[in-house]
Motif scaffolding. Structure first.
Motif: not given
Length: 242
Positions: A32-38, A185-187, A193-198
């Motif tokens: 998720e960290m890498v995704g937001w960086r992108i 990154g968006i994926a 976001a759709l996972s149980p942890a959010g």
């Protein structure tokens, strides 16, 4: 070559400080960290491209099939580098991550001699041999997580080699690379976001403050983070050695 030294120094100073930031966000999943960086990097790259009037360079890169192919490949390597690095730091393997950046200059020398036909003097080869001996001693005591060190060093060596083979400046190149990585990154952030942890965004004031701090600000990341500094260093080295 001396003109590139300040850029190289700045790159490694920032890399030295990055573990402190990632450690503060160790509860955020690495992917998720890498995704937001992108996701955050591309729009701010776009703003900087407009501000520095580099739109023509970006469009030229997008129209050139060879340049586009090389930047697509370099985006994969830098994406892998980001992911391994963030995971290693958040998992408490900072020493393994650091060792990767000790190995990286040795791989750069090897790549330069094999693929770029660069030549070193006997004195320089002696310095490389001493450095290799020191790295080998460190690696022998870190065999368990050596794959992390090798993954970081190999991915960034391949990234540097590709960037030296394409005539695109750092910021336009980073913008195109970020464009290639945007869909993954968006994926990643959508899946989280759709996972149980959010999603980690909006779950705590502390986390949000870290996301918005200078260390993670997309604008700061585009202007002063290791990736563009590394690209600037590579481009400077390329022009100095040509």
């Amino acid at each position: 070559m001396p003109a590139a030294c300040p850029y190289a120094l700045g790159t490694y100073v920032f890399w030295g400080l990055f573990p402190l930031y990632f450690a503060a966000l160790r509860h955020v999943p690495a992917f998720e960290m890498v995704g937001w960086r992108i996701v955050f990097t591309l729009p701010f790259c776009a703003v900087l491209v407009l501000w520095r009037r580099n739109v023509g360079a970006v469009l030229a890169a997008l129209r050139n099939p060879r340049t586009l192919g090389i930047l697509a490949a370099s985006s994969l390597f830098i994406g892998a580098n980001w992911t391994i690095y963030v995971w290693a730091v958040q998992s408490g393997h900072v020493l393994a991550a650091s060792l990767g950046y000790y190995i990286n200059p040795l791989l750069n020398v090897l790549a330069g001699t094999l693929f770029l036909k660069e030549r070193l003097s006997r004195l320089q080869w002696g310095a490389v041999a001493l450095a290799a001996l020191g790295v080998a001693i460190l690696a022998f005591n870190a065999l368990t997580m050596l794959w992390v060190s090798l993954g970081l060093s190999l991915s960034f060596c391949c990234y540097g080699l590709l960037r030296k083979r394409v005539a695109v400046e750092a910021l336009p190149g980073l913008a195109v690379e970020s464009l290639f990585l945007l869909i993954p990154g968006i994926a990643i952030v959508t899946n989280q976001a759709l996972s149980p942890a959010g999603s980690s965004l909006g779950q705590s004031l502390t986390t949000d403050a870290c996301w918005r701090s200078p260390g993670c600000s997309p604008a700061c990341r585009c202007c002063s983070s290791p990736l563009p500094r590394g690209a600037w260093t590579i481009r400077r080295w390329a022009s100095s050695s040509s």
